[in-house]
Design an enzyme around this catalytic site. Structure first.
Site, PDB file in Angstrom:
ATOM      1  CD  GLU A  28      24.280 -34.899 -61.577  1.00  0.00           C
ATOM      2  OE1 GLU A  28      22.620 -34.795 -61.598  1.00  0.00           O
ATOM      3  OE2 GLU A  28      24.737 -34.345 -62.015  1.00  0.00           O
ATOM      4  CD  GLN A  47      12.211 -30.840 -42.119  1.00  0.00           C
ATOM      5  OE1 GLN A  47      11.293 -30.164 -41.936  1.00  0.00           O
ATOM      6  NE2 GLN A  47      12.109 -31.665 -41.437  1.00  0.00           N
ATOM      7  CG  ASN A  49      13.166 -34.602 -42.719  1.00  0.00           C
ATOM      8  OD1 ASN A  49      13.633 -33.690 -42.213  1.00  0.00           O
ATOM      9  ND2 ASN A  49      12.090 -34.865 -42.996  1.00  0.00           N
ATOM     10  CG  HIS A  62       4.408 -41.042 -38.855  1.00  0.00           C
ATOM     11  ND1 HIS A  62       6.173 -40.878 -38.845  1.00  0.00           N
ATOM     12  CD2 HIS A  62       4.078 -41.938 -38.371  1.00  0.00           C
ATOM     13  CE1 HIS A  62       5.719 -42.101 -37.211  1.00  0.00           C
ATOM     14  NE2 HIS A  62       4.898 -42.371 -37.394  1.00  0.00           N
ATOM     15  CE  LYS A  71       6.709 -37.116 -45.279  1.00  0.00           C
ATOM     16  NZ  LYS A  71       5.738 -38.012 -44.162  1.00  0.00           N
ATOM     17  CE1 TYR A 131      12.890 -40.238 -43.571  1.00  0.00           C
ATOM     18  CE2 TYR A 131      11.298 -38.037 -43.907  1.00  0.00           C
ATOM     19  CZ  TYR A 131      11.841 -38.981 -43.255  1.00  0.00           C
ATOM     20  OH  TYR A 131      11.239 -38.901 -41.958  1.00  0.00           O
ATOM     21  CD  GLU A 142       4.841 -36.425 -36.827  1.00  0.00           C
ATOM     22  OE1 GLU A 142       4.567 -36.520 -35.295  1.00  0.00           O
ATOM     23  OE2 GLU A 142       5.599 -37.250 -37.338  1.00  0.00           O
ATOM     24  CE  LYS A 171       5.308 -40.270 -34.404  1.00  0.00           C
ATOM     25  NZ  LYS A 171       5.781 -39.473 -35.048  1.00  0.00           N
ATOM     26  CG  ASP A 172       4.858 -45.231 -35.246  1.00  0.00           C
ATOM     27  OD1 ASP A 172       4.874 -43.894 -35.431  1.00  0.00           O
ATOM     28  OD2 ASP A 172       6.451 -44.960 -35.595  1.00  0.00           O
TER      29      ASP A 172
HETATM   30  C1  T46 Z   1       9.729 -35.996 -38.348  1.00  0.00           C
HETATM   31  C2  T46 Z   1      10.959 -34.769 -37.320  1.00  0.00           C
HETATM   32  C3  T46 Z   1      11.150 -35.606 -36.355  1.00  0.00           C
HETATM   33  N1  T46 Z   1      11.432 -34.846 -36.154  1.00  0.00           N
HETATM   34  C4  T46 Z   1      12.161 -34.756 -34.270  1.00  0.00           C
HETATM   35  C5  T46 Z   1      10.906 -34.914 -33.382  1.00  0.00           C
HETATM   36  C6  T46 Z   1      11.416 -36.230 -32.470  1.00  0.00           C
HETATM   37  O1  T46 Z   1      12.147 -35.663 -31.295  1.00  0.00           O
HETATM   38  C7  T46 Z   1      12.127 -37.033 -33.548  1.00  0.00           C
HETATM   39  C8  T46 Z   1      12.136 -38.757 -33.976  1.00  0.00           C
HETATM   40  O2  T46 Z   1       9.927 -38.061 -34.263  1.00  0.00           O
HETATM   41  P1  T46 Z   1       9.531 -39.476 -34.481  1.00  0.00           P
HETATM   42  O3  T46 Z   1       9.748 -40.097 -33.666  1.00  0.00           O
HETATM   43  O4  T46 Z   1       8.506 -38.935 -35.410  1.00  0.00           O
HETATM   44  O5  T46 Z   1      10.631 -39.842 -35.836  1.00  0.00           O
HETATM   45  P2  T46 Z   1       9.938 -40.708 -36.938  1.00  0.00           P
HETATM   46  O6  T46 Z   1       9.328 -41.683 -36.103  1.00  0.00           O
HETATM   47  O7  T46 Z   1      11.466 -41.459 -38.104  1.00  0.00           O
HETATM   48  O8  T46 Z   1       8.681 -40.083 -38.076  1.00  0.00           O
HETATM   49  C9  T46 Z   1       9.244 -39.908 -39.715  1.00  0.00           C
HETATM   50  O9  T46 Z   1       8.015 -41.147 -39.939  1.00  0.00           O
HETATM   51  C10 T46 Z   1       8.420 -41.105 -40.979  1.00  0.00           C
HETATM   52  C11 T46 Z   1       9.122 -42.543 -42.428  1.00  0.00           C
HETATM   53  C12 T46 Z   1       7.924 -40.044 -41.620  1.00  0.00           C
HETATM   54  O10 T46 Z   1       7.925 -40.000 -42.984  1.00  0.00           O
HETATM   55  C13 T46 Z   1       7.917 -38.900 -41.185  1.00  0.00           C
HETATM   56  O11 T46 Z   1       8.626 -37.963 -42.144  1.00  0.00           O
HETATM   57  C14 T46 Z   1       8.003 -38.831 -40.208  1.00  0.00           C
HETATM   58  O12 T46 Z   1       6.747 -38.921 -39.928  1.00  0.00           O
HETATM   59  O13 T46 Z   1      13.081 -36.445 -34.821  1.00  0.00           O
HETATM   60  C15 T46 Z   1      11.968 -33.603 -36.478  1.00  0.00           C
HETATM   61  O14 T46 Z   1      13.254 -32.841 -35.375  1.00  0.00           O
HETATM   62  N2  T46 Z   1      12.461 -32.797 -37.433  1.00  0.00           N
HETATM   63  C16 T46 Z   1      11.183 -34.052 -38.260  1.00  0.00           C
HETATM   64  O15 T46 Z   1      10.957 -33.805 -39.376  1.00  0.00           O
END
Ligand code: T46
Length: 185
Positions: A28, A47, A49, A62, A71, A131, A142, A171-172
């Site tokens: 589970e 949500q 992810n 982030h 989370k 998550y 963000e 971004k990072d």
């Molecule tokens: C986070 C997120 C992203 N997106 C879309 C936006 C972008 O077009 C694409 C990739 O997004 P991003 O580059 O921000 O994804 P990560 O770098 O994995 O970001 C996450 O990375 C770290 C580990 C985290 O804990 C956060 O949940 C989140 O910031 O997915 C969505 O549609 N919904 C969402 O909740």
């Protein structure tokens, strides 16, 4: 489910019961009542992810400032070092971090309450990170903390990929040091 506080007590490590048999296993991965009773944390997740990344990818650190997300993180396949950094200015562990290996083999989950920055680096060929979040994605809200800020000093245990740098999004690569980043009160 076994629950163990991490070095930052509000960040919890959860080990669900895994039922193995000759066919494979059943677990589970989330049960609201079991989570609430085992952790004492009463939250609603809104949500789910799922991200897949290759070895050496680092996503993070982030956080959403005005819509902070708690989370519950797990890895369905592969291995990551999952990291949480305390950004609650009023916290005695402000600026401190915890890191734990989450994998498809150890089934370990990390509960990271609102108020933390979150990130992970992938150790395996690929990793699927799943998550649950307690608030919705708010891209305008963000923020990104520098993964390599020496003032935080996260030990990412970076995998050997032949490159000194992890694979980061644009971004990072622009994450802010703790001293300039926005914090939670
Ligand atoms: C986070 C997120 C992203 N997106 C879309 C936006 C972008 O077009 C694409 C990739 O997004 P991003 O580059 O921000 O994804 P990560 O770098 O994995 O970001 C996450 O990375 C770290 C580990 C985290 O804990 C956060 O949940 C989140 O910031 O997915 C969505 O549609 N919904 C969402 O909740």
């Amino acid at each position: 489910m076994k629950v163990t506080p991490s070095a930052i007590p509000d960040v919890l490590l959860l080990e669900p019961t895994v039922f193995g048999d000759p066919r494979g296993f059943f677990v589970e991965s989330f049960n609201a009542r079991a989570f609430r009773e085992a952790t004492g944390v009463d939250v609603t997740f809104v949500q789910d992810n799922h991200s897949r990344s290759a070895r050496g990818v680092l996503r993070g650190l982030h956080y959403q400032l005005h819509h902070p997300q708690g989370k519950l993180v797990r890895v369905a396949h592969g291995r990551v070092v999952d990291v949480a950094v305390d950004l609650r200015r009023s916290s005695p562990t402000f600026g401190r971090w915890v890191a734990h290996e989450l994998s498809g083999d150890n089934f370990t989950q990390m509960w990271i309450p609102p108020g933390f920055a979150h990130g992970f680096v992938v150790l395996s060929e690929t990793a699927d990170v799943l998550y649950k979040a307690t608030d919705y994605y708010a891209p305008q809200d963000e923020h990104c903390l520098a993964w390599d800020d020496p003032a935080i000093g996260v030990d990412w245990r970076l995998p050997d990929t032949g490159s000194q740098q992890p694979l980061l999004s644009q971004k990072d690569r622009a994450g802010l040091p703790l001293a300039r980043a926005m914090h939670y009160e």
